[in-house]
Write a protein that holds these residues in place. Structure first.
Motif, PDB file in Angstrom:
ATOM      1  N   PRO A 151      -8.323   4.109 -26.368  1.00 23.79           N
ATOM      2  CA  PRO A 151      -7.957   3.046 -27.111  1.00 23.79           C
ATOM      3  C   PRO A 151      -6.458   2.811 -27.800  1.00 23.79           C
ATOM      4  CG  PRO A 151      -8.883   4.770 -28.541  1.00 23.79           C
ATOM      5  CD  PRO A 151      -8.653   5.323 -26.788  1.00 23.79           C
ATOM      6  N   PHE A 152      -5.615   2.423 -26.853  1.00 27.39           N
ATOM      7  CA  PHE A 152      -4.366   2.188 -27.129  1.00 27.39           C
ATOM      8  C   PHE A 152      -4.068   1.036 -28.429  1.00 27.39           C
ATOM      9  CE2 PHE A 152      -3.919   3.443 -22.569  1.00 27.39           C
ATOM     10  CZ  PHE A 152      -3.466   4.396 -22.673  1.00 27.39           C
ATOM     11  N   THR A 153      -3.172   1.275 -29.210  1.00 28.19           N
ATOM     12  CA  THR A 153      -2.848   0.163 -29.918  1.00 28.19           C
ATOM     13  C   THR A 153      -1.194  -0.271 -29.693  1.00 28.19           C
ATOM     14  OG1 THR A 153      -4.136   1.011 -31.850  1.00 28.19           O
ATOM     15  CG2 THR A 153      -2.466  -0.599 -32.438  1.00 28.19           C
ATOM     16  N   ILE A 154      -0.940  -1.566 -29.770  1.00 31.40           N
ATOM     17  CA  ILE A 154       0.420  -2.061 -29.446  1.00 31.40           C
ATOM     18  C   ILE A 154       1.048  -2.445 -31.095  1.00 31.40           C
ATOM     19  CG2 ILE A 154       2.086  -3.271 -28.202  1.00 31.40           C
ATOM     20  CD1 ILE A 154       0.102  -1.466 -26.743  1.00 31.40           C
ATOM     21  N   GLU A 155       2.060  -1.776 -31.168  1.00 33.51           N
ATOM     22  CA  GLU A 155       2.571  -2.017 -32.557  1.00 33.51           C
ATOM     23  C   GLU A 155       4.290  -2.765 -32.593  1.00 33.51           C
ATOM     24  OE1 GLU A 155       2.708   1.504 -34.742  1.00 33.51           O
ATOM     25  OE2 GLU A 155       0.764   1.737 -34.698  1.00 33.51           O
ATOM     26  N   ARG A 156       4.392  -3.508 -33.210  1.00 37.44           N
ATOM     27  CA  ARG A 156       5.726  -4.365 -33.422  1.00 37.44           C
ATOM     28  C   ARG A 156       6.457  -3.465 -34.281  1.00 37.44           C
ATOM     29  NH1 ARG A 156       7.452  -7.650 -37.549  1.00 37.44           N
ATOM     30  NH2 ARG A 156       9.184  -9.448 -36.717  1.00 37.44           N
ATOM     31  N   TYR A 182       5.784  -0.299 -29.877  1.00 39.41           N
ATOM     32  CA  TYR A 182       5.096   1.300 -29.728  1.00 39.41           C
ATOM     33  C   TYR A 182       3.907   1.047 -29.045  1.00 39.41           C
ATOM     34  CZ  TYR A 182       8.530   3.505 -33.083  1.00 39.41           C
ATOM     35  OH  TYR A 182       9.561   3.903 -33.872  1.00 39.41           O
ATOM     36  N   THR A 183       3.566   1.814 -28.121  1.00 42.85           N
ATOM     37  CA  THR A 183       2.191   2.007 -27.444  1.00 42.85           C
ATOM     38  C   THR A 183       1.574   3.252 -27.980  1.00 42.85           C
ATOM     39  OG1 THR A 183       2.969   0.748 -25.604  1.00 42.85           O
ATOM     40  CG2 THR A 183       0.852   1.753 -25.456  1.00 42.85           C
ATOM     41  N   THR A 220       0.651  -1.068  -0.013  1.00 44.37           N
ATOM     42  CA  THR A 220      -0.088   0.085   0.094  1.00 44.37           C
ATOM     43  C   THR A 220       0.907   1.215  -0.081  1.00 44.37           C
ATOM     44  OG1 THR A 220      -0.232   0.086   2.522  1.00 44.37           O
ATOM     45  CG2 THR A 220      -1.942  -1.128   1.296  1.00 44.37           C
ATOM     46  N   GLY A 221       0.290   2.206  -0.746  1.00 51.94           N
ATOM     47  CA  GLY A 221       1.191   3.574  -0.644  1.00 51.94           C
ATOM     48  C   GLY A 221       0.120   4.781  -0.859  1.00 51.94           C
ATOM     49  N   GLY A 222       0.680   5.960  -0.635  1.00 49.43           N
ATOM     50  CA  GLY A 222      -0.195   7.080  -0.640  1.00 49.43           C
ATOM     51  C   GLY A 222      -0.588   7.486  -2.137  1.00 49.43           C
ATOM     52  N   HIS A 223       0.151   6.976  -3.164  1.00 50.23           N
ATOM     53  CA  HIS A 223       0.004   7.248  -4.459  1.00 50.23           C
ATOM     54  C   HIS A 223       0.614   6.316  -5.593  1.00 50.23           C
ATOM     55  CE1 HIS A 223      -1.556  10.533  -7.177  1.00 50.23           C
ATOM     56  NE2 HIS A 223      -0.598  10.153  -8.155  1.00 50.23           N
ATOM     57  N   LEU A 224       0.013   6.145  -6.660  1.00 46.74           N
ATOM     58  CA  LEU A 224       0.431   5.201  -7.462  1.00 46.74           C
ATOM     59  C   LEU A 224       0.716   5.851  -8.786  1.00 46.74           C
ATOM     60  CD1 LEU A 224       0.751   2.195  -8.445  1.00 46.74           C
ATOM     61  CD2 LEU A 224      -1.525   2.092  -9.104  1.00 46.74           C
ATOM     62  N   VAL A 225       1.941   5.855  -9.361  1.00 48.83           N
ATOM     63  CA  VAL A 225       2.305   6.313 -10.912  1.00 48.83           C
ATOM     64  C   VAL A 225       2.232   4.779 -11.747  1.00 48.83           C
ATOM     65  CG1 VAL A 225       4.140   7.004 -12.314  1.00 48.83           C
ATOM     66  CG2 VAL A 225       3.553   8.275  -9.980  1.00 48.83           C
ATOM     67  N   VAL A 226       1.665   4.957 -12.864  1.00 51.54           N
ATOM     68  CA  VAL A 226       1.407   3.657 -13.625  1.00 51.54           C
ATOM     69  C   VAL A 226       2.269   4.135 -15.026  1.00 51.54           C
ATOM     70  CG1 VAL A 226      -0.108   2.111 -14.697  1.00 51.54           C
ATOM     71  CG2 VAL A 226      -0.783   3.117 -12.640  1.00 51.54           C
ATOM     72  N   SER A 227       3.080   3.573 -15.151  1.00 50.66           N
ATOM     73  CA  SER A 227       3.865   3.800 -16.491  1.00 50.66           C
ATOM     74  C   SER A 227       4.435   2.324 -17.060  1.00 50.66           C
ATOM     75  CB  SER A 227       5.205   4.520 -16.223  1.00 50.66           C
ATOM     76  OG  SER A 227       6.201   3.719 -15.166  1.00 50.66           O
ATOM     77  N   PRO A 228       3.201   1.792 -17.665  1.00 50.70           N
ATOM     78  CA  PRO A 228       3.497   0.245 -18.155  1.00 50.70           C
ATOM     79  C   PRO A 228       3.746   0.078 -19.427  1.00 50.70           C
ATOM     80  CG  PRO A 228       1.065   1.276 -18.306  1.00 50.70           C
ATOM     81  CD  PRO A 228       1.858   2.263 -17.904  1.00 50.70           C
ATOM     82  N   GLY A 229       4.261   1.082 -20.278  1.00 51.03           N
ATOM     83  CA  GLY A 229       4.540   0.680 -21.589  1.00 51.03           C
ATOM     84  C   GLY A 229       3.484   0.222 -22.226  1.00 51.03           C
ATOM     85  N   ALA A 230       3.806  -1.156 -23.134  1.00 51.40           N
ATOM     86  CA  ALA A 230       2.916  -1.924 -23.982  1.00 51.40           C
ATOM     87  C   ALA A 230       2.120  -2.572 -23.036  1.00 51.40           C
ATOM     88  CB  ALA A 230       3.879  -2.839 -24.721  1.00 51.40           C
ATOM     89  N   TRP A 231       1.985  -2.586 -21.799  1.00 50.68           N
ATOM     90  CA  TRP A 231       1.335  -3.166 -20.749  1.00 50.68           C
ATOM     91  C   TRP A 231      -0.018  -2.183 -20.545  1.00 50.68           C
ATOM     92  CZ3 TRP A 231       5.976  -4.644 -21.729  1.00 50.68           C
ATOM     93  CH2 TRP A 231       6.285  -5.771 -21.725  1.00 50.68           C
ATOM     94  N   ALA A 232      -0.240  -1.352 -21.193  1.00 48.26           N
ATOM     95  CA  ALA A 232      -1.110  -0.188 -20.868  1.00 48.26           C
ATOM     96  C   ALA A 232      -2.533  -0.710 -21.067  1.00 48.26           C
ATOM     97  CB  ALA A 232      -0.740   1.217 -21.554  1.00 48.26           C
ATOM     98  N   PRO A 233      -2.969  -1.417 -22.026  1.00 44.21           N
ATOM     99  CA  PRO A 233      -4.170  -1.718 -22.252  1.00 44.21           C
ATOM    100  C   PRO A 233      -4.563  -2.860 -21.076  1.00 44.21           C
ATOM    101  CG  PRO A 233      -3.044  -1.895 -24.430  1.00 44.21           C
ATOM    102  CD  PRO A 233      -1.983  -1.673 -23.325  1.00 44.21           C
ATOM    103  N   GLU A 234      -3.635  -3.531 -20.644  1.00 48.37           N
ATOM    104  CA  GLU A 234      -4.038  -4.475 -19.258  1.00 48.37           C
ATOM    105  C   GLU A 234      -4.116  -3.603 -18.119  1.00 48.37           C
ATOM    106  OE1 GLU A 234      -1.077  -7.289 -16.882  1.00 48.37           O
ATOM    107  OE2 GLU A 234      -0.804  -7.425 -19.143  1.00 48.37           O
ATOM    108  N   GLN A 235      -3.031  -2.793 -17.812  1.00 49.89           N
ATOM    109  CA  GLN A 235      -2.981  -2.193 -16.439  1.00 49.89           C
ATOM    110  C   GLN A 235      -3.878  -1.025 -16.566  1.00 49.89           C
ATOM    111  OE1 GLN A 235      -1.703  -3.091 -13.774  1.00 49.89           O
ATOM    112  NE2 GLN A 235      -0.290  -4.827 -14.664  1.00 49.89           N
ATOM    113  N   LEU A 236      -4.177  -0.341 -17.542  1.00 47.98           N
ATOM    114  CA  LEU A 236      -5.043   0.729 -17.660  1.00 47.98           C
ATOM    115  C   LEU A 236      -6.510   0.670 -18.447  1.00 47.98           C
ATOM    116  CD1 LEU A 236      -2.246   3.555 -17.911  1.00 47.98           C
ATOM    117  CD2 LEU A 236      -3.765   3.119 -15.710  1.00 47.98           C
ATOM    118  N   ALA A 237      -6.882  -0.634 -18.158  1.00 48.89           N
ATOM    119  CA  ALA A 237      -8.110  -0.786 -18.932  1.00 48.89           C
ATOM    120  C   ALA A 237      -9.326   0.224 -18.784  1.00 48.89           C
ATOM    121  CB  ALA A 237      -8.834  -2.266 -18.802  1.00 48.89           C
ATOM    122  N   ASP A 238      -9.362   0.642 -17.566  1.00 50.54           N
ATOM    123  CA  ASP A 238     -10.478   1.830 -17.030  1.00 50.54           C
ATOM    124  C   ASP A 238     -10.231   3.140 -17.405  1.00 50.54           C
ATOM    125  OD1 ASP A 238      -8.556   2.085 -15.204  1.00 50.54           O
ATOM    126  OD2 ASP A 238      -9.804   2.365 -13.542  1.00 50.54           O
TER     127      ASP A 238
END
Length: 383
Positions: free
Chosen positions: A217-222, A319-320, A195-213
């Motif tokens: 509409p992210f697109t992940i490109e190879r 690329y995200t 637990t913590g007071g604040h969360l910074v989410v910097s998930p790169g290509a995992w943004a669709p998973e970690q920031l679904a809410d």
């Protein structure tokens, strides 16, 4: 359950490691969580080099952030005692009305950035490795150059650790939640719950998973990066003779490249910008196929007379991308104790240290003096 952190940082690539660095330097109690090792090639912060430039064809709104990023990269080099930037100059090449040239000129003019406009004859005379057609021009920026992504991440992790950050690797986050009433956040991994007071989410290509809410509409490109050994060797491609470049053809296809920075056997790096295929981090094809090498070789050979030469190697990255190709940097609109940084669309690495500074501002004070209005998720239909 581990408690007592002021800020938890999810993802320790370029942006996350910068956030951990800035947060820890300000005295915050920081936990950093990364699904892979300290420096890895599974995301977007690898490949040996990234272009940096200030005459930004993507828009003048980015220039103030770039000016600050240059200051912070210099600070990073001093404090970590390692080179992460090489300002060898850069060329933005194409027809005069191409986005690469006209957009760069617009930013350079808006901020009175030092630059030169070169015609094809001048380009060939000053940079004989390049062969523009007679109707092509270039904006030359002496302050452009390259960044070393692996060295940047390592330097930021070093400083964050020295300032007291608790950084944990090979520990993927499986879930996170904002606690009711703005009372902080809870983050769960395979190893435990924090637990913590604040969360910074910097998930790169995992943004669709970690920031679904988030509703973006992210697109992940190879994407693929290639290295070739030029005919006649890499001597003419040394950084004191050969600049970084982005080269746009009449169809709008951009090829970019670098000087030879890894010795005689390291070759010269080239790639297409935004010519990828849609994937996910789980489905990305890490194999680079002969037809892809042949396509890149043909594009390089049409622009640089001594390329492709001999193919050396190629690696993939991701690329995200957002629909408008601008970033997402903002407080999470649904969770006051969460800040997000994602969707860097293939042109974000040059901003790494200033994004870290912005994320530290938002996490600790809720606001920043930096101009980030362009990066609000609501512009894309998000929450």
């Amino acid at each position: 359950m581990a408690t007592g952190y002021d800020v938890i940082v999810l993802g320790l690539g370029g942006m996350g490691s910068a956030a951990a660095d800035h947060l820890a330097a300000r005295g915050a109690r920081v936990l950093g969580l990364e699904r892979f090792g300290p420096v890895h090639d599974r995301g977007s912060s690898h490949g040996g080099s990234r272009i940096t430039r200030q005459s930004y064809f993507e828009g003048p709104d980015y220039v103030p952030l770039l000016l600050r990023a240059y200051e912070l990269y210099a600070r990073l080099e001093r404090e970590a005692d390692r080179e992460v930037a090489l300002l060898c100059g850069g060329l933005m090449i194409g027809h005069p009305d191409s986005l690469t040239v006209s957009g760069s000129l617009r930013s350079a003019t808006a901020f009175d950035l030092p630059h030169e406009l070169l015609d094809a004859k001048e380009i060939r005379a000053r940079f004989p490795t390049l062969a523009p057609s007679d109707d092509e021009v270039a904006l030359h920026e002496s302050r452009a150059g390259l960044l070393r992504p692996e060295a940047t991440v390592a330097a930021q992790l070093k400083l964050a650790t020295a300032a007291g950050a608790d950084l944990r690797f090979n520990e993927p986050v499986t879930a996170w939640e904002a606690l009711p009433g703005g009372r902080g956040v809870r983050v769960t991994t395979a190893e435990g719950t924090y637990t913590g007071g604040h969360l910074v989410v910097s998930p790169g290509a995992w943004a669709p998973e970690q920031l679904a809410d988030l509703g973006v509409p992210f697109t992940i490109e190879r994407q693929i990066m290639y290295w070739f050994e030029p005919d006649g060797g890499t001597g003419p491609y040394r950084p004191d003779r050969h600049p970084v470049y982005i080269w746009e053809d009449p169809a709008g296809v951009q090829v970019y490249g670098f000087p030879a920075i890894d010795g005689p056997g390291g070759g010269a790096k080239v790639a297409f910008f935004r010519k990828g295929t849609v994937c996910t981090p789980e489905t990305i094809d890490r194999t680079v196929h002969p037809r892809e090498v042949a396509e890149m070789a043909a594009a390089a050979g049409a622009r640089l007379p001594t390329l492709p030469g001999r193919f050396l190697r190629a690696v993939t990255c991701m690329y995200t991308t957002t629909p408008d190709e601008h970033f997402v940097i903002a407080p999470h609109p649904a969770h006051e104790a969460v800040t997000v940084a994602c969707g860097f669309s293939g042109h974000g690495f040059k901003f790494v240290p200033v994004v870290g500074e912005i994320l530290a501002d938002l996490a600790l004070t809720g606001s920043t003096a930096h101009p980030i209005e362009l990066f609000r998720p609501g512009r894309l239909g998000g929450r």
